[in-house]
Design an enzyme around this catalytic site. Structure first.
Site, PDB file in Angstrom:
ATOM      1  N   CYS A   1      47.460  90.434  65.680  1.00 18.16           N
ATOM      2  CA  CYS A   1      48.648  89.715  65.208  1.00 18.16           C
ATOM      3  C   CYS A   1      48.393  89.050  63.865  1.00 18.16           C
ATOM      4  O   CYS A   1      49.333  88.669  63.163  1.00 18.16           O
ATOM      5  CB  CYS A   1      49.064  88.634  66.194  1.00 18.16           C
ATOM      6  SG  CYS A   1      48.462  88.853  67.853  1.00 18.16           S
TER       7      CYS A   1
ATOM      8  N   ALA B   1      41.059  92.045  72.995  1.00 21.86           N
ATOM      9  CA  ALA B   1      41.454  90.792  73.642  1.00 21.86           C
ATOM     10  C   ALA B   1      41.454  90.867  75.170  1.00 21.86           C
ATOM     11  O   ALA B   1      40.796  90.055  75.837  1.00 21.86           O
ATOM     12  CB  ALA B   1      42.831  90.368  73.129  1.00 21.86           C
TER      13      ALA B   1
END
Lengths: 461, 461
Positions: free
Chosen positions: B51, B17
């Site tokens: 996540c 990310a």
């Protein structure tokens, strides 16, 4: 200060949210030995949630009394002399007294005050047209209105409802009637429903309402209500056509109920609401406060007074007024214009200024509109939402946000409401540390996606 | 600036990310004719949502690839030379080059840079105990971890899962295993689950988890993993007892992966994360930036550095770094410590400081805890929530909020997150113009109920 038997005398006009919040808070701060509280209410109910009426009519709320936060008896048990069915007919500012009439007996008398709180609320806008008073035509401002509508629905066989007005009350009543199994037509004066949004966002509401099976008629003014042979409503007419109706619901909004205050020479603003200072004291009057739907409030973004009749403000005003008349200190700094509503599973929210509001007060701005989702795209139940954001040119200050989406869309407007209150720029917003986890948000919250795009647009000019 | 063929050379370490957000944003601002971008990733996947792994394991997300935001091929199509399966083994700060090894071939080579972005992420904390590496013991940090766990679940007949750790990952994995029909025991070192909350709020999570059928074992340190005759996991042992397990999931959190950076002499803080300036440039290094789970960030409330490995921050860091290395200007001012999580229908949120955080940095405070509901009490689906609020003594400045409730509870923490960012007092918060309508909120939003009570408490001291 004119004291009576050593006790200060507080008179409250209006026994609903604003007035009774003020009375209750004053009572919390000062006991009956210090403060005598008399409240006058012309209706039959005290402290009720008018905002809940559409859900009672729609069947989501089973009983009228669930909407009543505190009954007259409960107020009296707390040492507030609440006189129901009693209408104040005159405020004598110089003499510091009010004249009230018991509506049942017709008896009138004067009550002196040391401090006066005006919480006279709002009156519904009723269209001036033939048939507006026909049986089967209903407003939905009061519990009595709601009961009358329910009585009509119980005895009417037809299942066609026409809702006049497509603001919050209009769309909520459209949902209520859909929930009751009616065919619903909404007749709307504006070009799109929800004129509290910009038309491009209202268009999304329009499309979604049609998707729910609601017939939307925009740009249409109701010219008369047509009645049948027995006098009951039969249809609603506009310049362009007729819409058959077994029941007609008026959801055209309200105006401040300030005739009593105006007759007493108290100052009202451009919207007809009482003007107060930050402590919610009526301007120029040391001993008179006002709260709720009868006042105008400062919009912190536009810098101008606005009329926002909403239960949440009425309660806040009441709390502030009650604190001040009870000897404490509190202020109501103003609003940023937040509102949220739903029609079936569609959530609609706004805060700050629309394009036309910004233009009217001389602000230049950029607008961006983005599509995002309520949860991480891969998480079950993620639903689309559209966020529109206005930012001031050059400074990048946030001016307003509008959101249309499904579950999880509406309350996101609170992020922008707090940011507006804090005078944040869209650049500052991009760094906001908002709650993230896949069931709650994409990795960039939709409000931040809009803020990022707004930053780029502001910087490109 | 050392330019190569007229093009500046950007090297990115880490293809997840943070690193790839930086690379993508730099590419958006500067085309391949101006900027050459090389990125090294030692794993098999780029730009994925770690996540999301609990939801993939739990079955809410059907396919691994749904968690991949952008594949290596997509990055390459955008002009980023992303080399997968390639580990950077050394950063030569003085020589402005990095040494990388192709993990398949073992071949090593140097790549020079003009600007370097470090996005090496985090490494999971693994308990140093017997049996920690036994088959059937799984971490859940990477997609490979998730796949390995799913493979174990597919071939294991027993239905008893022990989750070690009761933080976000622990409770999310507890939910995942409940959703898969397992009997779940959570073994937790702390006195209550969710040590990111104060213990009094953690107790509510504890009770709710037990209500979901999860066995909570608090104040318990896992001392070893016991294996069966075939070497697979059989049970987890603590000092006080054994807990039978067919699968063990480690959810004990992560530490910054900064060994490479530390070997190169780059500065790390008390938590082992890289220290950057506001533009996210590594302190003392003009040409090196860092982003994501390998950095420490300023907590705006405590005024101290904190380690917060969260995907939403990694994306924001990447955006800031990419803007700066791409020739623009952006900063990451810090965090307020917001986090939200859920376990089944329980929503858990926090922002700002816990009691012990506030004490540690010398703040004196008042706390209040209130009960309210997600919607108007009379509206269907209104569910209870508990809100705890910390406000500084004397000033009344908001210091933190914790929320435990059901649907509609978690994201309310955003109100407090924005208020913390704006340094609001609880008194200012009581006037916040939040979205109100019966389906969305009581007339006083629960956060405002807490703020009102906090004001009263601050004022009474």
């Amino acid at each position: 200060m004119d004291m009576s038997g050593g006790r200060e005398r507080l008179v409250v006009i209006g026994g609903d949210a604003a007035g009774m919040s003020a009375a209750s808070q004053a009572r919390r701060l000062r006991g009956p030995d210090k403060l005598e509280i008399t409240a006058f209410e012309r209706g039959r109910f005290s402290s009720y949630s008018a905002c809940g009426i559409p859900y009672w009519v729609g069947g989501d709320v089973a009983e009228r009394d669930e909407l009543i936060a505190r009954s007259p008896e409960e107020h009296r048990a707390r040492g507030i002399d609440l006189r129901m069915g009693t209408e104040v007919t005159r405020i004598d500012v110089a003499g510091k007294r009010v004249r009230a009439r018991d509506l049942a007996s017709g008896a009138e008398s004067w009550t002196p005050y040391d401090k006066l709180v005006i919480g006279t609320g709002a009156r519904p806008i009723r269209p001036d047209m033939p048939g507006a008073d026909a049986p089967g035509v209903h407003g939905v401002q009061t519990l009595d209105d709601g009961q009358a509508l329910l009585d009509t629905l119980a005895r009417t066989r037809g299942r066609r409802a026409v809702v006049v007005g497509a603001g919050y009350i209009g769309v909520e009543m459209a949902e209520a009637m859909i929930n009751r199994g009616y065919e619903v037509t909404v007749v709307n004066r504006g070009s799109e429903p929800m004129s509290t949004l910009d038309p491009d966002m209202g268009r999304l509401v329009h499309a979604a309402m049609e998707g729910l099976g609601i017939t939307m008629v925009n740009d249409a003014e109701v010219t008369k209500v047509l009645t049948g042979p027995e006098g009951g409503v039969r249809a609603v007419a506009t310049e362009d056509g007729e819409y058959p109706a077994d029941v007609v619901i008026l959801g055209i909004g309200v105006r401040p109920e300030t005739s009593l205050a105006q007759a007493a020479g108290l100052p009202v603003g451009a919207h007809g609401g009482l003007l107060t200072d930050l402590a919610m004291r009526v301007r120029g009057h040391e001993d008179i406060w006002a709260a709720g739907d009868c006042v105008e409030v400062l919009n912190l973004v536009s810098g101008q007074e606005q009329y926002v009749p909403l239960g949440t403000h009425a309660n806040k005003h009441g709390q502030v007024v009650g604190t001040n008349v009870g000897g404490g200190y509190a202020t109501f700094p103003g609003v940023v214009g937040t509102a949220v509503s739903k029609v079936c599973d569609l959530e609609i929210a706004r805060t700050g200024l629309r394009e036309k509001d910004a233009l009217r007060v001389g602000l230049r701005f950029e607008t961006v509109t983005i599509e995002s989702t309520s949860r991480a795209g891969y998480y079950p139940g993620a639903s689309g939402m559209t966020v529109k954001m206005l930012a001031e040119r050059r400074t990048g200050r946030l001016l307003g946000v509008q959101i249309v989406g499904r579950e999880g869309a509406g309350k996101r407007v609170d992020i922008a409401a707090v940011a507006l209150t804090a005078n944040m720029t869209v650049e500052q917003m991009t760094a906001l540390d908002l709650g993230y986890a896949p069931p709650f948000s994409p990795v960039w919250d939709p409000v931040l996606v809009a803020a990022r795009k707004a930053v780029a647009k502001v910087n490109s000019r």
